[in-house]
Design a protein around this motif. Structure first.
Motif, PDB file in Angstrom:
ATOM      1  N   GLN A   1      -5.872   3.836   7.249  1.00  0.00           N
ATOM      2  CA  GLN A   1      -7.313   3.919   6.883  1.00  0.00           C
ATOM      3  C   GLN A   1      -7.847   3.295   5.674  1.00  0.00           C
ATOM      4  O   GLN A   1      -8.652   2.606   5.655  1.00  0.00           O
ATOM      5  CB  GLN A   1      -7.695   5.500   6.968  1.00  0.00           C
ATOM      6  N   THR A   2      -6.948   3.223   4.745  1.00  0.00           N
ATOM      7  CA  THR A   2      -7.168   2.596   3.373  1.00  0.00           C
ATOM      8  C   THR A   2      -7.374   1.201   3.511  1.00  0.00           C
ATOM      9  O   THR A   2      -8.390   0.548   3.212  1.00  0.00           O
ATOM     10  CB  THR A   2      -6.208   2.941   2.268  1.00  0.00           C
ATOM     11  N   LEU A   3      -6.331   0.657   4.521  1.00  0.00           N
ATOM     12  CA  LEU A   3      -6.401  -0.765   4.600  1.00  0.00           C
ATOM     13  C   LEU A   3      -7.685  -1.324   5.443  1.00  0.00           C
ATOM     14  O   LEU A   3      -8.342  -2.154   5.187  1.00  0.00           O
ATOM     15  CB  LEU A   3      -5.234  -1.347   5.365  1.00  0.00           C
TER      16      LEU A   3
ATOM     17  N   LEU B   1      -7.723  -2.818  -3.605  1.00  0.00           N
ATOM     18  CA  LEU B   1      -7.200  -3.520  -2.217  1.00  0.00           C
ATOM     19  C   LEU B   1      -8.126  -4.627  -1.906  1.00  0.00           C
ATOM     20  O   LEU B   1      -7.634  -5.426  -0.985  1.00  0.00           O
ATOM     21  CB  LEU B   1      -6.872  -2.231  -1.429  1.00  0.00           C
ATOM     22  N   ARG B   2      -9.471  -4.224  -1.777  1.00  0.00           N
ATOM     23  CA  ARG B   2     -10.549  -5.162  -1.445  1.00  0.00           C
ATOM     24  C   ARG B   2     -10.143  -6.330  -2.054  1.00  0.00           C
ATOM     25  O   ARG B   2     -10.430  -7.577  -1.182  1.00  0.00           O
ATOM     26  CB  ARG B   2     -11.817  -4.448  -1.402  1.00  0.00           C
TER      27      ARG B   2
ATOM     28  N   VAL C   1       0.928  -0.992  -0.013  1.00  0.00           N
ATOM     29  CA  VAL C   1       0.077   0.035  -0.201  1.00  0.00           C
ATOM     30  C   VAL C   1       0.845   1.164   0.116  1.00  0.00           C
ATOM     31  O   VAL C   1       1.570   1.723   1.039  1.00  0.00           O
ATOM     32  CB  VAL C   1      -0.935  -0.026   1.094  1.00  0.00           C
TER      33      VAL C   1
ATOM     34  N   SER D   1      -5.826   1.660  -4.865  1.00  0.00           N
ATOM     35  CA  SER D   1      -7.055   2.512  -4.382  1.00  0.00           C
ATOM     36  C   SER D   1      -7.935   1.330  -3.679  1.00  0.00           C
ATOM     37  O   SER D   1      -7.762  -0.009  -3.953  1.00  0.00           O
ATOM     38  CB  SER D   1      -7.995   2.792  -5.533  1.00  0.00           C
ATOM     39  N   VAL D   2      -8.915   1.645  -2.932  1.00  0.00           N
ATOM     40  CA  VAL D   2      -9.520   1.034  -2.146  1.00  0.00           C
ATOM     41  C   VAL D   2     -10.221  -0.260  -2.742  1.00  0.00           C
ATOM     42  O   VAL D   2     -10.133  -1.716  -2.565  1.00  0.00           O
ATOM     43  CB  VAL D   2     -10.582   1.707  -0.939  1.00  0.00           C
TER      44      VAL D   2
ATOM     45  N   ASP E   1      -5.099   9.139  -3.631  1.00  0.00           N
ATOM     46  CA  ASP E   1      -5.158   8.187  -2.848  1.00  0.00           C
ATOM     47  C   ASP E   1      -3.792   7.239  -3.027  1.00  0.00           C
ATOM     48  O   ASP E   1      -2.880   7.528  -3.759  1.00  0.00           O
ATOM     49  CB  ASP E   1      -6.401   7.277  -2.938  1.00  0.00           C
TER      50      ASP E   1
ATOM     51  N   ALA F   1     -10.265   0.287   5.356  1.00  0.00           N
ATOM     52  CA  ALA F   1     -11.741   0.511   4.606  1.00  0.00           C
ATOM     53  C   ALA F   1     -11.744  -0.600   3.611  1.00  0.00           C
ATOM     54  O   ALA F   1     -12.923  -0.895   3.098  1.00  0.00           O
ATOM     55  CB  ALA F   1     -11.405   1.813   3.673  1.00  0.00           C
ATOM     56  N   ALA F   2     -10.455  -1.216   3.285  1.00  0.00           N
ATOM     57  CA  ALA F   2     -10.514  -2.600   2.295  1.00  0.00           C
ATOM     58  C   ALA F   2     -10.997  -3.547   3.019  1.00  0.00           C
ATOM     59  O   ALA F   2     -10.878  -4.668   2.397  1.00  0.00           O
ATOM     60  CB  ALA F   2      -9.440  -2.508   1.572  1.00  0.00           C
TER      61      ALA F   2
END
Ligand code: ZN
Ligand code: ZN
Length: 289
Positions: free
Chosen positions: A261-263, A230-231, A210, A226-227, A222, A265-266
């Motif tokens: 936060q991105t992680l 990553l998901r 990331v 991106s989220v 970002d 969110a994913a």
């Protein structure tokens, strides 16, 4: 919270600080480890002359300097020797024997170049918009979707070829695509191609980074990836390591809270920490986010 910073560039390639300055800054920031990932030499194998790769003739000096720093900083912060290797099918990649024989602690593999099927020749997707524009025009007759497909094919081929530990800025292709100028990142082709790549990464037991480099350099809004992407990585069981793609000492932990936060969110609950190499295998531990 424990973090590491493995994706870094120094004066040996296109960074602005030397190895020692980076080590000291990493230690002052309280990082558990710092890794060095100079852009691996490219000229001899590809004929490309750039100002951002480590020159072949400085490879040994680079390795010696990082190893010396590891000794100096022993007991304070772990220092790892790596490279960020370009992949261009049939020309250069992390699996190349000469790279494998360097005894590196880790390798990040990245696609920066597209080799179009038509005329036009290699061009970078990480450089200027002008270069990309020329590449799409000459190599793909202006078809940005075809260029994007070619990018994902290259990432897929790189994963199939193997020889590395960390998948570098997986969706770098989004960098020079303002207002969907070249392709639609929510379109069917992008989703299909990126999904194929993520599945391959899951099977290859890789770690995805990331990468906050686009944020650090104010080039993307970002992280890479991106989220939504990553998901997909999470769903395919691919662990994630937070990196800064730092070209300056001050950026070694730049936007790490955004990455965290991105992680989250994913859907990730842990992030990977590199713990060196044992018996040729990378050692990863996992910490709660
Ligand atoms: Zn890169
Ligand atoms: Zn980099």
């Amino acid at each position: 919270m424990k973090y590491t910073s493995l994706h870094t560039h120094t004066l040996f390639c296109d960074g602005t600080d030397d190895v020692e300055t980076m080590c000291r800054a990493a230690w002052e920031k309280g990082l558990a480890a710092v890794g060095f990932s100079a852009h691996g030499p490219i000229r001899r194998k590809t004929g490309l002359h750039t100002n951002w790769h480590l020159p072949e003739e400085r490879l040994e000096e680079y390795a010696a300097e990082v190893r010396a720093a590891r000794k100096r900083w022993e007991g304070k912060i772990a220092v790892y020797l790596g490279l960020e290797m370009d992949y261009i099918k049939g020309r250069i990649g992390p699996a190349d024997q000469d790279i494998q024989e360097l005894g590196l602690d880790f390798i990040i593999a990245s696609v920066h170049y597209i080799d179009p099927p038509g005329k036009g020749g290699l061009f970078s997707v990480d450089g200027s918009m002008r270069e990309l524009e020329r590449g799409v025009r000459e190599g793909f007759a202006g078809d940005g979707e075809a260029m994007m497909e070619c990018y994902w094919n290259a990432v897929g081929d790189m994963i199939a070829a193997g020889g590395f530990d960390i998948l570098g800025h997986a969706d770098l292709i989004k960098k020079n695509n303002p207002d969907r100028r070249w392709f639609n990142p929510e379109g069917e082709t992008y989703r299909r191609k990126s999904r194929e790549t993520v599945r391959a990464a899951g099977k290859a037991a890789l770690v995805v980074e990331v990468n906050t480099g686009g944020l650090n350099r104010r080039k993307t809004p970002d992280t890479y990836p991106s989220v939504p992407l990553l998901r997909l990585f999470r769903e395919n069981g691919v662990p994630a390591v937070i990196t800064a793609d730092a070209h300056r000492a001050q950026d070694l932990d730049g936007f790490y809270q955004t990455a965290r936060q991105t992680l989250l969110a994913a859907g990730y609950t842990t992030h990977a920490l590199f713990d060196g190499r044992k018996d040729k295998r990378p050692q990863w531990t996992f910490a709660d986010l």
